[in-house]
Design a protein around this motif. Sequence first.
Motif, PDB file in Angstrom:
ATOM      1  N   GLU A 274       0.940  -1.143  -0.071  1.00 31.67           N
ATOM      2  CA  GLU A 274      -0.154   0.030   0.050  1.00 31.67           C
ATOM      3  C   GLU A 274       0.729   1.300   0.155  1.00 31.67           C
ATOM      4  N   ASN A 275       2.016   1.254   0.688  1.00 33.20           N
ATOM      5  CA  ASN A 275       2.789   2.253   0.738  1.00 33.20           C
ATOM      6  C   ASN A 275       3.789   2.376  -0.352  1.00 33.20           C
ATOM      7  N   GLN A 276       4.060   1.404  -1.052  1.00 33.28           N
ATOM      8  CA  GLN A 276       4.694   1.475  -2.463  1.00 33.28           C
ATOM      9  C   GLN A 276       6.157   1.524  -1.917  1.00 33.28           C
ATOM     10  N   VAL A 277       6.342   0.496  -1.059  1.00 22.67           N
ATOM     11  CA  VAL A 277       7.857   0.262  -0.343  1.00 22.67           C
ATOM     12  C   VAL A 277       8.316  -0.928  -0.888  1.00 22.67           C
ATOM     13  N   SER A 278       9.621  -0.992  -1.470  1.00 24.96           N
ATOM     14  CA  SER A 278      10.175  -2.184  -1.970  1.00 24.96           C
ATOM     15  C   SER A 278      10.989  -2.875  -1.015  1.00 24.96           C
ATOM     16  N   VAL A 279      11.290  -4.035  -0.548  1.00 32.91           N
ATOM     17  CA  VAL A 279      12.406  -4.722   0.099  1.00 32.91           C
ATOM     18  C   VAL A 279      13.356  -5.304  -0.732  1.00 32.91           C
ATOM     19  N   ILE A 280      14.488  -4.724  -0.787  1.00 29.37           N
ATOM     20  CA  ILE A 280      15.611  -5.330  -1.711  1.00 29.37           C
ATOM     21  C   ILE A 280      16.623  -6.123  -0.918  1.00 29.37           C
ATOM     22  N   ASN A 281      16.823  -7.279  -1.585  1.00 29.92           N
ATOM     23  CA  ASN A 281      17.916  -8.026  -0.919  1.00 29.92           C
ATOM     24  C   ASN A 281      19.222  -8.078  -1.768  1.00 29.92           C
ATOM     25  N   VAL A 282      20.058  -7.176  -1.226  1.00 32.07           N
ATOM     26  CA  VAL A 282      21.233  -7.069  -1.881  1.00 32.07           C
ATOM     27  C   VAL A 282      22.446  -8.636  -1.613  1.00 32.07           C
ATOM     28  N   ALA A 283      21.584  -9.342  -0.856  1.00 35.53           N
ATOM     29  CA  ALA A 283      22.381 -10.736  -0.816  1.00 35.53           C
ATOM     30  C   ALA A 283      23.952 -10.789  -0.368  1.00 35.53           C
ATOM     31  N   ASN A 284      24.301  -9.581   0.430  1.00 29.49           N
ATOM     32  CA  ASN A 284      25.677  -9.362   0.969  1.00 29.49           C
ATOM     33  C   ASN A 284      25.534  -8.111   1.710  1.00 29.49           C
ATOM     34  N   THR A 285      26.575  -7.487   2.086  1.00 27.54           N
ATOM     35  CA  THR A 285      26.650  -6.182   2.918  1.00 27.54           C
ATOM     36  C   THR A 285      27.187  -5.114   2.018  1.00 27.54           C
ATOM     37  N   ALA A 286      26.834  -5.109   0.687  1.00 24.80           N
ATOM     38  CA  ALA A 286      27.408  -4.011  -0.312  1.00 24.80           C
ATOM     39  C   ALA A 286      26.345  -2.931  -0.211  1.00 24.80           C
ATOM     40  N   PHE A 287      26.146  -2.364   0.873  1.00 26.79           N
ATOM     41  CA  PHE A 287      24.587  -1.674   0.688  1.00 26.79           C
ATOM     42  C   PHE A 287      25.060  -0.291   0.154  1.00 26.79           C
ATOM     43  N   LEU A 288      26.183   0.084   0.224  1.00 32.74           N
ATOM     44  CA  LEU A 288      26.748   1.533  -0.048  1.00 32.74           C
ATOM     45  C   LEU A 288      26.469   1.545  -1.459  1.00 32.74           C
ATOM     46  N   ARG A 289      26.927   0.665  -2.378  1.00 33.11           N
ATOM     47  CA  ARG A 289      26.771   0.524  -3.650  1.00 33.11           C
ATOM     48  C   ARG A 289      25.284   0.898  -3.955  1.00 33.11           C
ATOM     49  N   TYR A 290      24.423   0.396  -3.483  1.00 31.86           N
ATOM     50  CA  TYR A 290      22.761   0.642  -3.656  1.00 31.86           C
ATOM     51  C   TYR A 290      22.554   2.202  -2.969  1.00 31.86           C
ATOM     52  N   VAL A 291      22.909   2.441  -1.929  1.00 27.58           N
ATOM     53  CA  VAL A 291      22.549   3.629  -1.172  1.00 27.58           C
ATOM     54  C   VAL A 291      23.051   4.810  -1.930  1.00 27.58           C
ATOM     55  N   ASP A 292      24.096   4.739  -2.614  1.00 24.36           N
ATOM     56  CA  ASP A 292      24.559   6.008  -3.412  1.00 24.36           C
ATOM     57  C   ASP A 292      23.833   6.080  -4.696  1.00 24.36           C
ATOM     58  N   ILE A 293      23.215   5.355  -5.107  1.00 25.52           N
ATOM     59  CA  ILE A 293      22.036   5.497  -6.281  1.00 25.52           C
ATOM     60  C   ILE A 293      21.008   6.633  -5.824  1.00 25.52           C
ATOM     61  N   PHE A 294      20.953   6.838  -4.527  1.00 23.85           N
ATOM     62  CA  PHE A 294      19.877   7.810  -4.508  1.00 23.85           C
ATOM     63  C   PHE A 294      20.515   9.069  -3.784  1.00 23.85           C
TER      64      PHE A 294
END
Length: 377
Positions: free
Chosen positions: A134-154
Motif C-alpha cells: 500500500e505504501n509502495q515500499v520495496s524490500v531489496i535483498n542485496v544478498a551481501n553487505t554491499a549496501f553502499l553501492r545501492y545507497v549511493d544510487i539515491f
Amino acid sequence: MATELLHLGKEDYHGLKLGLIEELEAHLHPQAQMKVIEKLQKEENKQLILTTHSPNLASKVKLENLIICNKNNAYSMTKDNTALKPTNYKYLERFLDTTKANLFFAKGVILVEGWAEELLIPTLAKRIGYDLTENQVSVINVANTAFLRYVDIFKRKDLQNDIGVKVSVITDLDLRPTEYALEEDFIEKLNKYIDSKRTESGFDEEDVKNAYLKKHNVVDVYSIDEELQKKVDKYETDNISNIKAFIAPEWTLEYCLAKSTNLRKYFFKSVLKSHIEQKIDKGKTSGTIKEYIKAKLKVNTYFNNWSDSDEKIAFEIYWQILGNKNYVGTASDEISKSIIAQRFAEILEKSNSINFDAVKEDANVKYLCEAIQHACS
C-alpha cells in the motif's frame, strides 16, 4: 517502433533523429521487452527517449542511461550526477536484476542483506500497522553487505541532496556475544593461541587474549556504541534525512529475535519446526514424529523453567541454528535461516497472542520497526 526506426535510419534524412517511446512494455511479453530494449541500445546515430514502469526494462538499461523522475524532478544516473564511484556502475549492472530494479520505481526502499530479512519484514510491517504494498515500499535483498553501492544510487554528487526516496538500510552489528567466547571449543583454541605467543618478546597475556577476541569479533573488546555509530556513519550523510541506517543492537537478526522476550518463544518454535521439516526433506523420517512431539512439549516449558540470562537463552537458540546444538535429541545439520524466517513469518501473521505494541518498543527488534516506519513515512 520498427517502422519509426526505419524512418530515423534513412540515409537522406538530415533532420533531428529523435525517437520518443512511451511505455515500451505495453502489450509486450517480458521476454519480448528484453529483446526490444537490447536491440534499441545497439542503435547508433539516434537519440531515443523512453518512459517505462517496467523493472524488466530498468534492469537491462545501462545505469548511466537511466533518468529517475520523482516529484516533478528528473535525476540523471550519470557519473557526473550520482554519488556512485565509477567501479560501482559495473557492479550494479551485474547485480541489478529485475527484482532489485524495483528500487527505481518505489516510494520507499528497505535494503536488507539476506533472505531472512526479506521474508520477515513484510509480515512484521503489516502486524505493526504498515502495509508495504500500500505504501509502495520495496524490500531489496542485496544478498551481501554491499549496501553502499545501492545507497549511493539515491545520493547526488555533491552529497547535499538525494532523489526524494525514503531509504532504510537494515544490517547486523556482527559482534559475537560473550557466550560465544565461553564455548569449550573456543576456550581451547584461545588457550592454544596464547601458549603459541608466550615465547615472543613483550608477551602480555591480556593483550594476546584481547587480540584473539577482536580477531573473532567478540563483543567484550569493543564499544557497542562506537561500532553502531561507525555503521551508521558509513551509510548516512549529513543533510540527507531520507537515507537512514538501522543496525541490529546485537550480533545478528536471529540472535536479536532469540533475545526478545516478546518474540523468542515463537522464534524458537520456528527453529524446531524448520529442523524437523529439513529432516523429513532429507528422508530422515525415523523417529521424527516422536522427536517433534518432544520438541513441542519442551518449547512450552523451556523458557518458563530456565533461569539463565536473556543473553544465554538467545545464544543457546541461535547456536542451534548454526548446527552446534539441538534440542530434539539428535545430531543436527545447520538449519536454513531462510526456512526459519518463512516459518516465523507464518507464526507472526497468524498469532493473536503477540503484543505488537510491545514489539515496537522492544529494544532487541525496535530497529526493524523503525526501519519500516521510516521507509513508509
